[in-house]
Design a protein around this motif. Sequence first.
Motif, mmCIF file in Angstrom:
data_model
loop_
_atom_site.group_PDB
_atom_site.id
_atom_site.type_symbol
_atom_site.label_atom_id
_atom_site.label_comp_id
_atom_site.label_asym_id
_atom_site.label_seq_id
_atom_site.Cartn_x
_atom_site.Cartn_y
_atom_site.Cartn_z
ATOM 1 N N PHE A 208 6.250 8.610 -13.628
ATOM 2 C CA PHE A 208 6.922 9.892 -13.451
ATOM 3 C C PHE A 208 5.917 11.034 -13.549
ATOM 4 N N ARG A 209 5.056 10.954 -14.562
ATOM 5 C CA ARG A 209 4.122 12.066 -14.764
ATOM 6 C C ARG A 209 3.018 12.074 -13.721
ATOM 7 N N GLN A 210 2.619 10.875 -13.252
ATOM 8 C CA GLN A 210 1.652 10.853 -12.139
ATOM 9 C C GLN A 210 2.261 11.537 -10.920
ATOM 10 N N MET B 109 4.543 13.811 -10.898
ATOM 11 C CA MET B 109 4.630 15.250 -11.143
ATOM 12 C C MET B 109 3.278 15.909 -10.962
ATOM 13 N N LEU B 110 2.209 15.217 -11.420
ATOM 14 C CA LEU B 110 0.867 15.764 -11.244
ATOM 15 C C LEU B 110 0.578 15.934 -9.762
ATOM 16 N N SER B 111 0.913 14.894 -8.983
ATOM 17 C CA SER B 111 0.489 14.951 -7.592
ATOM 18 C C SER B 111 1.395 15.871 -6.779
ATOM 19 N N GLU C 136 7.315 6.242 -17.670
ATOM 20 C CA GLU C 136 6.896 7.605 -17.970
ATOM 21 C C GLU C 136 5.610 7.945 -17.241
ATOM 22 N N GLN C 137 4.679 7.004 -17.250
ATOM 23 C CA GLN C 137 3.403 7.272 -16.594
ATOM 24 C C GLN C 137 3.608 7.531 -15.106
ATOM 25 N N ARG D 99 5.347 2.598 -18.740
ATOM 26 C CA ARG D 99 4.928 2.597 -17.340
ATOM 27 C C ARG D 99 5.818 3.525 -16.511
ATOM 28 N N LEU E 188 0.814 -1.216 0.000
ATOM 29 C CA LEU E 188 0.000 0.000 0.000
ATOM 30 C C LEU E 188 0.845 1.263 0.000
ATOM 31 N N ARG E 189 2.077 1.149 0.462
ATOM 32 C CA ARG E 189 2.925 2.334 0.530
ATOM 33 C C ARG E 189 3.406 2.766 -0.843
ATOM 34 N N PHE E 190 3.174 1.912 -1.836
ATOM 35 C CA PHE E 190 3.696 2.211 -3.163
ATOM 36 C C PHE E 190 2.747 3.048 -4.001
ATOM 37 N N GLY E 191 3.004 4.340 -4.021
ATOM 38 C CA GLY E 191 2.285 5.243 -4.918
ATOM 39 C C GLY E 191 3.151 5.494 -6.138
ATOM 40 N N PRO E 192 2.725 6.417 -7.008
ATOM 41 C CA PRO E 192 3.492 6.691 -8.224
ATOM 42 C C PRO E 192 4.973 7.019 -8.002
#
Lengths: 329, 504, 163
Positions: B452-454, B456-458, B449-450, B447, B140-144
């Motif tokens: 990384f960009r997630q 950056m968004l957050s 890139e996604q 994946r 669960l600790r694994f976010g983008p």
Amino acid sequence: MRRAVLAVAAAALVSMPTTAGAQRWEPTRPVQFVVPAGTGGGADQMARMIQGIVSKNNLMRQPMVVVNKAGGAGAEAFLEMKGARGNPHTIVITLSNLFTTPLATGIPFNWRDLTPVKMLALDEFVLWVNAEAPYTTVSAFLEAGRANRLRMGGTGSRQEDQIVTAAITKASGVPFTYIPYRGGGEVAVNLVGKHVEATVNNPIEAVTHWRSGTLRPLCVFDSRRLPVTDKMTETQAWSDIPTCRESGLDVEYLMLRGIFMAPGVTQAQVNFYIELLEKVRQTPDWQELMRQGAFNTTAISGPEFVTWLTREEERHRTLMTEAGFLAGR
Amino acid sequence: MDQFGLLMNGFAVALEPWNIVLMMIGIVLGVVIGVLPGLGGANGVAILLPLTFTLSPVSAIILLSCIYWGALFGGAITSILFNIPGEPWSVATTFDGYPMAQSGRAAEALTAAFTSSFVGAFVAIIMITFVAPLVAGFALRFGPPEFFAVMFLAFASFIGMGTGSPLKTLMATMAGFLLACVGLDSVTGSLRLTFGATELIRGFDFLVAVIGLFGIGEILTSIEEGLAFRGASARIDFSVVRRTWAELPRYWALSLRSSFIGCWMGVTPAGATPASFMSYGVARRMSKPGGTPFGKGRIEGVIAPETAAHAAGVSALLPMLALGVPGSPTAAVLLGGLMMWGLQPGPMLFVEQAEFVWGLIASMYIGNIVGLILVLIAVPWFAAILRVPFAVIAALILVICSIGAYTVNNAWFDVVVMLGFGALGYAMKKLDYPLAPLVLALVLGSRTEQAFRQSMLSSQGDLGVFWSNWLVGTIMTAGVVLLFWPVFSRVRGAIKVQLARRSG
Amino acid sequence: MSRRFSEISTRAAELGLAALFAAVAGLAIADSLRIGAGWSDDGPRSGYFPFWIGLILLLAALWQFASALGMRARDRTFATREELGRVASVFIPAAVHVAVMPVIGLYVASALLVAWFMTRIGDFRITIAALSGIATAVVAFIVFEIWFLVSLPKGPLETWLGY
């Protein structure tokens, strides 16, 4: 070609519902069931469920084969269906990307390029937050969002989840940072792990986390409360979740789970699938799925379905235009 | 001890004769599916799913999960014999497995691969058995940001692997990344690099590229050099299994390390593919000098990726069962299967369906043992496939490759693309361009890139997010260290020389 | 092909491949600029990564091209005429196999490919080759079409047989 033209003419003449008039038809080779999304998502699960029910109950003589064509958020699948004119052995299950993908990517496709068969159900959307979050009502949540920009997780980009998010922003004036993920399960887990502050997951994607006490539903984006009254947690049933409108957030959104065929098929062929799907809907397995996922079980076909589609397309166009999601051409 | 009782119960169920028979059927089908690149494990499981309704849920899931094990075992076979990885996580196995087969050591490579698969899977099952709740919490600790950090680590551990020109390695890597970009941009939902072509919307699938680059490219290189697959003289000889086994215990440290990498990557939802690459990279870094070099048929190069891939493949079932997030398409279909029996995957599954869960875990133990025995018996026959004349086998490989490329997306255009990649692979190989970095970048590019960009968004575009907590910070730092490892070791070497000079 | 042609030099092959990579990179850069290659408030835009990746590839490819120009043409051979002929003997039938697939279907195409390889590359007798080709197609058909219900491209023959 000539036969196809005749068929369309015949279909237009007979048009009105079914049974009488058109002669019977039955598939003569395996039926390809196209899923315009990857394996494991809601549409895929539903398609495989239907495949399972059909073979378990011997509803069709020919086998049904599920084929995933997820490329370009479904663009590939739709374009192929469009190209399969007159082929009665291929059907496609659609989700909201029937409307959103052409608008967002500008591919030359519109749902009118397909033959609508039947709406199977509508998938609900629920506003979820982490159970440890301080806000327990929609207004408290929006208040928190006004104070600090919150992150909203969702499946895909410029698709249903982001459209709902944009609609919330429009209705309440609260901006969100939308973060796209690959699938509903991943979205729910990211909410449990607090990597986002809220999601608009479908009930079935988040139900297990709700029951284990890690997620909290705030409201459901439908005009009425969910019908399922069995207790899902110790205190709450689906029917206890207020609608967003009664909580002061005027947003409604439902996602189509419907079946389409290629263009230029005969009414008899359409009728076969309408009857087949009706039989599927009557099975206990299907009803269990509907209950588990708290689906809105509206199921329509024929002109009624076409009217619904026309209205929904317009709504998506408006929502997406306002949110700036249209393809820049 | 309640859980222990349930597990024992599970063993009792799994050991029923009927269930053992189902296991064997499942394993054999799975191996067939794994060998044919056109049929992924997902296909097999999906197609057999409807048939399993006549079985009890436990029997059905035993059958389906054994197809999964069988497919995992089977994926290594084509990688080693024909340089055609059927699944993304078998790619790293080709690096040394295929050269081993070419030098007449196919049976040895297969034995090592199967045994390592088994070891990796077994370690992962033990982990699932004893620390499941703990591990699910870790996932669960694994976010983008964490996800990106893991991907970064996978790349970093692999960098500097090529023995060829750095410029060509760079070009191959960038070409892979670029291919991964084609199609729908998953973050903004708009199309890019498609130039208005419908066929490019779905992008370049890894499998299509790899079948072309490795499979077709290899046939073209072989025929150019003469009319045979080299080392085609494998004999049917059972003693090779015993001999290889006698050699394997020497690599216990490697196996343990690879299992650890695999379990860790499987639990974080990164999955088996980065695990196999990372494990290969680390094995190469930490190997003792001498012997056959990596990439030329070194047995460690087979053990490391296979162990890690299977440890990851099995431990990925844990987040699937406990959190409802599938780690692979096959797992996703299994997930759908569970739901059709009214079993909702997620945290409540362990509470409400404990009997089922422990039955499944018990069947993993037994299924893997049954599987290992079955595939090991078959090793000499698999190896003997190489004795089939080139004219026959080349044609069959071409046919199987086209079927494989076609079935990825049911698209004829992909078969054309595959052939193009075949020509490219031939040219690149002849000019000493490394293919592995291209494939790695293609597989993990989008994946990464996604993620990384997630991130950056957050974080609103703040790069500091990658050092924002101890978990992500540690992984990123480890990645940076690995990235500059060659520089470090060179500097250290230089210092040592200096010191030696001074003292001497 | 002219009579002077007897081999391709490594230099020519290096130049060709570097040029191919450069061209691909150029296309990627152009399309990335079209969709926006900047860094906005919330991170990179769609074209950001393809743009920079394309740029690095372009520079690397140009460098490679330049260093290949410096090679002497006679130094090394990429492939001799005979070698290329052998490669073509596999590649051309394979290309034909792929090209006719949408018309005659995968199974018939496969049977023909197997038979062709066995008679042309191997020294099998025509009857054995033909039988092997047919056997391959039938086995593939049973495994994929009937057993695993994977639908592969089919042509007139399969339609005639009722599939």
